[in-house]
Design an enzyme around this catalytic site. Structure first.
Site, PDB file in Angstrom:
ATOM      1  CB  CYS A  11      69.447  49.759-103.599  1.00 23.56           C
ATOM      2  SG  CYS A  11      70.514  48.433-104.224  1.00 23.56           S
ATOM      3  CG  ASN A  14      72.326  46.576-109.113  1.00 28.41           C
ATOM      4  OD1 ASN A  14      72.789  46.398-110.232  1.00 28.41           O
ATOM      5  ND2 ASN A  14      71.161  46.077-108.764  1.00 28.41           N
ATOM      6  CB  CYS A  16      71.981  44.376-100.449  1.00 28.28           C
ATOM      7  SG  CYS A  16      73.688  44.066 -99.959  1.00 28.28           S
ATOM      8  NE  ARG A  17      69.333  48.918 -99.689  1.00 27.21           N
ATOM      9  CZ  ARG A  17      69.580  50.200 -99.478  1.00 27.21           C
ATOM     10  NH1 ARG A  17      68.707  50.915 -98.784  1.00 27.21           N
ATOM     11  NH2 ARG A  17      70.672  50.764 -99.955  1.00 27.21           N
ATOM     12  CB  SER A  18      68.014  47.282-106.421  1.00 26.97           C
ATOM     13  OG  SER A  18      69.375  47.142-106.715  1.00 26.97           O
ATOM     14  CG  ASP A 126      72.723  49.735 -96.802  1.00 29.65           C
ATOM     15  OD1 ASP A 126      72.814  48.505 -97.008  1.00 29.65           O
ATOM     16  OD2 ASP A 126      73.600  50.557 -97.102  1.00 29.65           O
TER      17      ASP A 126
END
Ligand code: 4NP
Length: 157
Positions: A11, A14, A16-18, A126
């Site tokens: 993401c 690195n 939050c999402r990934s 995001d």
């Protein structure tokens, strides 16, 4: 080159999402007894060495998973050779990855939601500037993506 699928989730930050995608993928592959290598990285260098966002840690903990030891890193050109799959969380980061992909890259480059029926080509948005409910939505999406990716890998490693 790895003897098992080696998957890098990417993401922007690195944090939050990934990391949540990595955690979800470790979770579903572990439950299935399917051996993989998993990691995550950011296209930016803004959070190198940082632990995941508190809200990401909280949603993972809600699902019984501790991601407190994860640390941010930036994607590198070597990743395109050492991983079999590089999975972007959104379209902007997929574009960034195409931009830094070195000649001779062997990793398959895809979007996470390409592995979810009816969601191909879509982004995991995001959640950084929103509220905690955004992280619940991200968890649902990364879990679905992780399950879809696992199914694909079990069919065709
Ligand atoms: P991620 O979210 O890409 O899912 O880790 C973000 C984290 C940090 C920032 C943006 C997005 N930031 O602007 O610092």
């Amino acid at each position: 080159m790895s003897d098992r699928p080696a998957v890098l989730f990417v993401c922007l930050g690195n944090i939050c999402r990934s990391p949540l995608a990595e955690a979800a993928f470790r979770h579903v592959t572990g439950q299935a007894g399917f051996p993989v290598l998993a990691d995550s990285a950011g296209t930016s260098g803004w959070h190198i060495g940082d632990p995941p966002d508190r809200r990401a840690q909280a949603v993972a903990r809600k699902h019984g998973i501790d991601i407190g030891s994860y640390r941010g890193r930036r994607v590198s050109t070597g990743d395109f050779l050492s991983f079999t799959h590089i999975i972007a969380l959104d379209r902007d980061n997929l574009e960034s990855l195409h931009g830094v992909q070195p000649a001779g890259a062997t990793a398959e480059l895809r979007l996470l939601l390409d592995y979810v029926d009816g969601r191909a080509g879509q982004s995991v948005e995001d959640p950084y500037y929103g509220g905690p409910e955004g992280f619940d939505r991200v968890w649902d999406e990364v879990l679905a993506g992780a399950q879809g990716l696992l199914t694909r890998l079990m069919e065709r490693p």
